[in-house]
Design a protein around this motif. Structure first.
Motif, short mmCIF file in Angstrom:
data_model
loop_
_atom_site.label_atom_id
_atom_site.label_comp_id
_atom_site.label_asym_id
_atom_site.label_seq_id
_atom_site.Cartn_x
_atom_site.Cartn_y
_atom_site.Cartn_z
N PHE A 18 7.73 -5.57 13.86
CA PHE A 18 7.11 -5.52 12.79
C PHE A 18 8.25 -6.91 11.55
CE2 PHE A 18 7.56 -4.38 8.53
CZ PHE A 18 6.56 -3.81 7.03
N ALA A 19 9.45 -6.85 11.91
CA ALA A 19 9.37 -8.46 10.80
C ALA A 19 9.49 -9.27 11.41
CB ALA A 19 11.64 -7.60 11.58
N ASP A 20 8.60 -9.23 12.63
CA ASP A 20 8.02 -10.14 13.51
C ASP A 20 7.06 -10.92 12.84
OD1 ASP A 20 6.95 -13.02 15.30
OD2 ASP A 20 6.32 -11.37 16.22
N SER A 21 6.14 -9.60 12.75
CA SER A 21 5.02 -9.52 12.29
C SER A 21 4.45 -9.81 10.34
CB SER A 21 3.80 -8.23 12.16
OG SER A 21 3.67 -8.32 13.50
N PHE A 22 5.97 -9.49 9.72
CA PHE A 22 5.81 -9.78 8.80
C PHE A 22 6.24 -11.05 8.35
CE2 PHE A 22 8.43 -9.20 4.70
CZ PHE A 22 8.04 -8.98 3.42
N TYR A 23 7.28 -11.10 8.22
CA TYR A 23 7.09 -13.09 7.98
C TYR A 23 5.93 -13.49 8.82
CZ TYR A 23 8.42 -17.64 9.23
OH TYR A 23 9.01 -19.37 9.25
N LEU A 24 4.79 -13.76 9.45
CA LEU A 24 4.14 -14.43 9.77
C LEU A 24 3.40 -14.18 9.38
CD1 LEU A 24 3.73 -14.02 13.22
CD2 LEU A 24 4.15 -15.70 12.55
N THR A 25 2.99 -12.57 8.60
CA THR A 25 2.05 -12.08 7.09
C THR A 25 2.80 -12.64 5.71
OG1 THR A 25 1.83 -10.63 8.10
CG2 THR A 25 0.74 -10.45 5.82
N TYR A 65 0.45 -1.74 12.94
CA TYR A 65 0.50 -1.16 14.46
C TYR A 65 2.02 -1.09 14.71
CZ TYR A 65 1.77 -1.35 19.74
OH TYR A 65 1.83 -1.00 20.68
N TYR A 66 2.97 -1.92 14.56
CA TYR A 66 4.05 -1.84 14.75
C TYR A 66 5.34 -0.92 13.96
CZ TYR A 66 4.52 -5.94 18.04
OH TYR A 66 4.44 -7.28 18.78
N PHE A 67 4.44 -1.15 12.85
CA PHE A 67 5.33 0.68 11.81
C PHE A 67 4.91 1.63 12.60
CE2 PHE A 67 4.37 3.61 8.38
CZ PHE A 67 5.49 3.56 8.00
N LEU A 68 3.71 1.72 12.71
CA LEU A 68 3.41 3.04 13.75
C LEU A 68 3.79 3.60 15.04
CD1 LEU A 68 -0.57 2.63 13.24
CD2 LEU A 68 0.86 5.08 12.39
N VAL A 69 4.07 2.67 15.25
CA VAL A 69 5.46 2.63 16.67
C VAL A 69 6.80 3.01 16.44
CG1 VAL A 69 6.23 1.78 18.84
CG2 VAL A 69 3.82 1.32 17.72
N PHE A 87 1.18 10.63 20.93
CA PHE A 87 0.80 9.11 20.35
C PHE A 87 1.54 8.06 20.49
CE2 PHE A 87 -1.31 13.08 17.44
CZ PHE A 87 -2.04 11.81 17.86
N VAL A 88 3.14 8.32 20.63
CA VAL A 88 3.97 7.52 20.90
C VAL A 88 3.83 6.97 22.57
CG1 VAL A 88 5.98 8.22 22.00
CG2 VAL A 88 5.98 6.48 20.72
#
Length: 142
Positions: A18-25, A65-69, A87-88
């Motif tokens: 999530f942190a990685d995706s947040f930075y890229l976003t 996706y990462y938030f849901l996981v 689901f997990v």
């Protein structure tokens, strides 16, 4: 590793993803270049036509996706009900297939690599393997 520890490990990896995706976003939305460990590969990948789907940066979909996981794995860690386990165990397949597609695009179409994207793919692959462990887990009979 116990199933409970597996859920916790999935949670930690999902937070990193999530942190990685947040930075890229954020860098995408602010129209800034990301810090890249391999020259300009990140910019080539992140500014390509493949980096956006329906107007959304792929990294924003990664955040979801990462938030849901993270939420499901934390929930399974705390409660361990069959629904959370279902689901997990299966959601990581979606992330793994998406990551495999994006790694393919980097390697064979764009011929450029984004280290942040590869980190996300690696994280997603580990989460997938852990999800398989949950999926194939046989409950102890009493």
């Amino acid at each position: 590793m116990t199933l409970r520890k597996t859920f916790l490990f999935m949670f930690v990896l999902a937070i990193l993803g999530f942190a990685d995706s947040f930075y890229l976003t954020m860098e995408h939305l602010l129209k800034r270049s990301v810090i890249c460990l391999n020259g300009n590969g990140c910019d080539l990948v992140l500014q390509s036509s493949y980096s956006v789907v329906f107007g959304f940066p792929i990294s924003a979909l990664g955040m979801a996706y990462y938030f849901l996981v993270a939420a499901l794995s934390f929930w399974a860690y705390k409660r361990n009900f069959e629904l959370q386990r279902y689901f997990v165990a299966r959601l990581p397949l979606v992330g793994f297939l998406a990551s495999a597609w994006f790694v393919y695009l980097q390697a064979f179409v764009l011929r450029a690599y984004c280290t942040w994207c590869l980190f996300s793919a690696f994280t997603s692959a580990i989460i997938f393997v852990l999800g398989l462990r949950v999926w194939l887990h046989k409950p102890e009979s009493s």
